[in-house]
Motif scaffolding. Structure first.
Motif, short mmCIF file in Angstrom:
data_model
loop_
_atom_site.label_atom_id
_atom_site.label_comp_id
_atom_site.label_asym_id
_atom_site.label_seq_id
_atom_site.Cartn_x
_atom_site.Cartn_y
_atom_site.Cartn_z
N VAL A 72 0.88 -1.17 0.00
CA VAL A 72 0.00 0.00 0.00
C VAL A 72 0.91 1.21 0.00
CG1 VAL A 72 -1.74 1.32 1.26
CG2 VAL A 72 -1.85 -1.18 1.23
N PHE A 73 0.80 2.04 -1.03
CA PHE A 73 1.54 3.29 -1.07
C PHE A 73 0.65 4.37 -0.45
CE2 PHE A 73 4.38 2.33 -5.03
CZ PHE A 73 4.99 1.31 -4.33
N TYR A 74 1.11 4.95 0.65
CA TYR A 74 0.33 5.98 1.35
C TYR A 74 0.89 7.33 0.93
CZ TYR A 74 -2.49 8.03 5.06
OH TYR A 74 -3.43 8.76 5.75
N LEU A 75 0.15 8.00 0.05
CA LEU A 75 0.61 9.23 -0.60
C LEU A 75 0.04 10.45 0.13
CD1 LEU A 75 -0.05 8.02 -4.24
CD2 LEU A 75 2.09 7.85 -2.94
N ARG A 76 0.90 11.38 0.46
CA ARG A 76 0.48 12.55 1.25
C ARG A 76 -0.14 13.60 0.32
NH1 ARG A 76 3.23 12.90 5.99
NH2 ARG A 76 1.58 14.32 6.57
N GLN A 77 -1.31 13.23 -0.22
CA GLN A 77 -2.04 14.11 -1.14
C GLN A 77 -3.46 14.31 -0.60
OE1 GLN A 77 -0.38 14.00 -5.36
NE2 GLN A 77 -0.87 11.86 -5.01
N GLU A 78 -3.51 14.89 0.58
CA GLU A 78 -4.77 15.10 1.30
C GLU A 78 -5.80 15.84 0.44
OE1 GLU A 78 -7.36 14.77 4.19
OE2 GLU A 78 -5.33 14.48 4.97
N GLY A 79 -7.05 15.40 0.54
CA GLY A 79 -8.13 16.10 -0.14
C GLY A 79 -8.00 16.11 -1.65
N ARG A 80 -7.59 14.98 -2.23
CA ARG A 80 -7.30 14.89 -3.66
C ARG A 80 -6.27 15.92 -4.10
NH1 ARG A 80 -12.96 14.83 -4.74
NH2 ARG A 80 -13.78 12.77 -4.34
N GLY A 81 -5.33 16.20 -3.19
CA GLY A 81 -4.21 17.07 -3.55
C GLY A 81 -4.35 18.52 -3.15
N ILE A 82 -5.45 18.90 -2.47
CA ILE A 82 -5.63 20.33 -2.15
C ILE A 82 -5.21 20.66 -0.72
CG2 ILE A 82 -7.49 20.53 -3.84
CD1 ILE A 82 -9.49 20.68 -1.53
N GLY A 83 -4.88 19.67 0.09
CA GLY A 83 -4.43 19.93 1.45
C GLY A 83 -5.57 19.90 2.45
N LEU A 84 -5.21 19.75 3.72
CA LEU A 84 -6.21 19.57 4.77
C LEU A 84 -7.09 20.80 4.97
CD1 LEU A 84 -7.40 17.81 7.00
CD2 LEU A 84 -5.62 18.69 8.53
N VAL A 85 -6.49 21.99 5.05
CA VAL A 85 -7.29 23.20 5.29
C VAL A 85 -8.30 23.40 4.17
CG1 VAL A 85 -7.22 25.71 5.46
CG2 VAL A 85 -5.54 24.33 6.70
N ASN A 86 -7.85 23.26 2.93
CA ASN A 86 -8.78 23.44 1.81
C ASN A 86 -9.82 22.33 1.76
OD1 ASN A 86 -7.86 25.90 0.66
ND2 ASN A 86 -6.06 24.82 -0.10
N LYS A 87 -9.45 21.12 2.19
CA LYS A 87 -10.45 20.05 2.23
C LYS A 87 -11.56 20.39 3.23
CE LYS A 87 -10.06 15.90 4.23
NZ LYS A 87 -9.73 14.47 4.46
N ILE A 88 -11.19 20.95 4.37
CA ILE A 88 -12.21 21.31 5.35
C ILE A 88 -13.06 22.47 4.83
CG2 ILE A 88 -12.63 22.00 7.74
CD1 ILE A 88 -11.44 19.14 7.26
N ARG A 89 -12.44 23.39 4.09
CA ARG A 89 -13.23 24.46 3.43
C ARG A 89 -14.24 23.83 2.45
NH1 ARG A 89 -7.95 27.93 2.65
NH2 ARG A 89 -8.18 29.42 4.35
N ALA A 90 -13.77 22.82 1.71
CA ALA A 90 -14.67 22.13 0.78
C ALA A 90 -15.77 21.39 1.54
CB ALA A 90 -13.86 21.17 -0.10
#
Length: 197
Positions: A85-103
């Motif tokens: 399993v490759f765990y890729l640090r691309q949170e929120g389909r690549g937009i980051g944690l803060v922007n994911k929470i905004r979304a």
């Protein structure tokens, strides 16, 4: 470009995996390969490309399918006895944690996951699977059996010159909080599943 840094054992409820750390030279982001067995033999490798999802993977959020997919992938590798399993640090389909929470906030108001990303100025999916190339090459992986519902992952690997001999459906049982999300992934992002299981 990713550089390999170090490895350690990772005992889990399903198997004693090996955890390998790769660091992205430009951003200093740390990406992980969770492996079991000898991947350098010529047989196809059971593989999952899993993008980081703090809310789903660590906080047990029911609004996505990420946490259950990660657990299922590790269980499948353990059962097979060989894989990664490759765990890729691309949170929120690549937009980051803060922007994911905004979304998420926009989704709370009725937007779907694609609309929400676009409303805050991003593409529906900003991920870059070129990150996987140094990881695949490190383990000398050429041929994979890919656990995914996302044809973009299959295409990305094939476009980089790796052979995907099998796409293994990797869906989870929907719940009332993620049915709309899963339907949107199928309808707007082309994921190959339905939500009627």
């Amino acid at each position: 470009m990713l550089n390999y840094v170090t490895s350690s054992q990772l005992p889990t409820p399903w198997a004693d995996f090996t955890l390998h750390v790769f660091v992205e030279k430009e951003t200093k982001k740390e990406h992980l390969a969770i492996t079991l067995g000898d991947l350098r033999t010529p047989e196809p490798v059971l593989l999952r490309l899993h993008s980081e999802c703090l809310t789903g993977d660590a906080l047990f959020s029911l609004r996505c399918d990420c946490g259950p997919q990660l657990e299922k992938a590790l269980q499948r590798v353990a059962k097979t006895g060989r894989g990664a399993v490759f765990y890729l640090r691309q949170e929120g389909r690549g937009i980051g944690l803060v922007n994911k929470i905004r979304a998420y906030h926009l989704q709370d108001q009725g937007a779907d996951t694609v609309e929400a990303n676009q409303l805050i100025g991003f593409e529906a999916d900003e991920r870059n699977y070129e990150l996987c190339r140094p990881m695949l090459d490190f383990f000398n992986i050429k041929v994979v059996r890919l656990m995914t519902n996302n044809p973009r992952k299959v295409n990305a690997l094939e476009n980089m010159g790796y052979e995907v001999i099998e796409r293994i459906e990797h869906r989870i049982t929907p719940n009332p909080h993620n049915r709309f999300y899963l339907r949107t992934k199928a309808d707007k992002l082309g994921h190959l599943f339905n939500d009627d299981n």
